[in-house]
Scaffold this motif. Structure first.
Motif, PDB file in Angstrom:
ATOM      1  N   ILE A  97     -12.590 -18.347   4.024  1.00  0.00           N
ATOM      2  CA  ILE A  97     -12.411 -16.941   3.629  1.00  0.00           C
ATOM      3  C   ILE A  97     -13.078 -16.689   2.282  1.00  0.00           C
ATOM      4  CG2 ILE A  97     -10.713 -15.179   2.953  1.00  0.00           C
ATOM      5  CD1 ILE A  97     -10.627 -15.665   5.938  1.00  0.00           C
ATOM      6  N   PHE A  98     -12.872 -17.589   1.355  1.00  0.00           N
ATOM      7  CA  PHE A  98     -13.480 -17.429   0.028  1.00  0.00           C
ATOM      8  C   PHE A  98     -14.999 -17.368   0.134  1.00  0.00           C
ATOM      9  CE2 PHE A  98     -15.206 -18.989  -3.975  1.00  0.00           C
ATOM     10  CZ  PHE A  98     -14.569 -18.145  -4.879  1.00  0.00           C
ATOM     11  N   ARG A  99     -15.575 -18.298   0.887  1.00  0.00           N
ATOM     12  CA  ARG A  99     -17.033 -18.329   1.046  1.00  0.00           C
ATOM     13  C   ARG A  99     -17.549 -17.079   1.766  1.00  0.00           C
ATOM     14  NH1 ARG A  99     -15.938 -23.696   0.808  1.00  0.00           N
ATOM     15  NH2 ARG A  99     -15.476 -24.221   2.953  1.00  0.00           N
TER      16      ARG A  99
ATOM     17  N   ALA B 176       4.763 -17.325   5.492  1.00  0.00           N
ATOM     18  CA  ALA B 176       3.420 -17.834   5.782  1.00  0.00           C
ATOM     19  C   ALA B 176       2.884 -17.200   7.060  1.00  0.00           C
ATOM     20  CB  ALA B 176       3.442 -19.361   5.918  1.00  0.00           C
ATOM     21  N   GLU B 177       3.743 -17.059   8.049  1.00  0.00           N
ATOM     22  CA  GLU B 177       3.351 -16.429   9.310  1.00  0.00           C
ATOM     23  C   GLU B 177       2.902 -14.977   9.068  1.00  0.00           C
ATOM     24  OE1 GLU B 177       5.327 -15.469  13.685  1.00  0.00           O
ATOM     25  OE2 GLU B 177       6.584 -16.340  12.135  1.00  0.00           O
ATOM     26  N   SER B 178       3.653 -14.256   8.274  1.00  0.00           N
ATOM     27  CA  SER B 178       3.297 -12.864   7.955  1.00  0.00           C
ATOM     28  C   SER B 178       1.965 -12.777   7.226  1.00  0.00           C
ATOM     29  CB  SER B 178       4.391 -12.224   7.091  1.00  0.00           C
ATOM     30  OG  SER B 178       5.600 -12.170   7.788  1.00  0.00           O
ATOM     31  N   GLU B 179       1.740 -13.666   6.281  1.00  0.00           N
ATOM     32  CA  GLU B 179       0.484 -13.656   5.526  1.00  0.00           C
ATOM     33  C   GLU B 179      -0.710 -14.029   6.413  1.00  0.00           C
ATOM     34  OE1 GLU B 179       0.046 -12.482   2.539  1.00  0.00           O
ATOM     35  OE2 GLU B 179       2.125 -12.314   1.900  1.00  0.00           O
ATOM     36  N   ALA B 180      -0.490 -14.933   7.359  1.00  0.00           N
ATOM     37  CA  ALA B 180      -1.570 -15.301   8.288  1.00  0.00           C
ATOM     38  C   ALA B 180      -1.937 -14.099   9.158  1.00  0.00           C
ATOM     39  CB  ALA B 180      -1.148 -16.488   9.153  1.00  0.00           C
TER      40      ALA B 180
ATOM     41  N   SER C 232      -4.853 -14.984   2.455  1.00  0.00           N
ATOM     42  CA  SER C 232      -5.205 -16.307   2.992  1.00  0.00           C
ATOM     43  C   SER C 232      -4.667 -17.432   2.105  1.00  0.00           C
ATOM     44  CB  SER C 232      -6.716 -16.435   3.176  1.00  0.00           C
ATOM     45  OG  SER C 232      -7.394 -16.436   1.951  1.00  0.00           O
ATOM     46  N   ARG C 233      -4.711 -17.236   0.804  1.00  0.00           N
ATOM     47  CA  ARG C 233      -4.154 -18.246  -0.108  1.00  0.00           C
ATOM     48  C   ARG C 233      -2.642 -18.310  -0.013  1.00  0.00           C
ATOM     49  NH1 ARG C 233      -7.935 -16.537  -5.189  1.00  0.00           N
ATOM     50  NH2 ARG C 233      -9.758 -17.780  -4.599  1.00  0.00           N
TER      51      ARG C 233
END
Length: 105
Positions: free
Chosen positions: A3-5, A53-57, A26-27
């Motif tokens: 994602i960063f790249r 984490a699931e929500s952020e994904a 993503s982080r």
């Protein structure tokens, strides 16, 4: 890191909006998994962090869709990232459903 790249090539006007949002979410997936791992003594706290984490994904997948629809990300790369996040989400759901297997006793 993908994602960063990928977001390095987004237009400058997206630096403080889409780029910031997608990098943050993503982080946050990784950070929440790390926090969950340290909370394995407490099932409710462990599950709560995995759920975060699931929500952020899921949020990251939404930002990927925006990036694709704005033509900042080609379909192949978007689909590749989506597939990776689907795998992560699947693993998180499994860990939540079988949380007792991961707890410190």
């Amino acid at each position: 890191m993908d994602i960063f790249r990928l977001t390095k090539s987004f237009p400058p006007e997206e630096k403080y909006s889409l780029v910031d949002q997608i990098r943050r979410s993503s982080r946050s997936v990784c950070a929440n998994i790390g926090e969950a791992w340290r909370k394995r003594r407490y099932q409710a706290a462990f599950i709560a962090k995995l759920s975060d984490a699931e929500s952020e994904a899921c949020e990251t997948q939404i930002w990927l869709e925006f990036a694709h629809r704005c033509a900042y990300l080609d379909k192949a790369k978007k689909d590749e990232c989506d597939k990776s996040y689907d795998q992560i989400l699947s693993q998180l759901v499994r860990m939540i459903e079988e949380s007792e297997k991961w707890l410190i006793k």
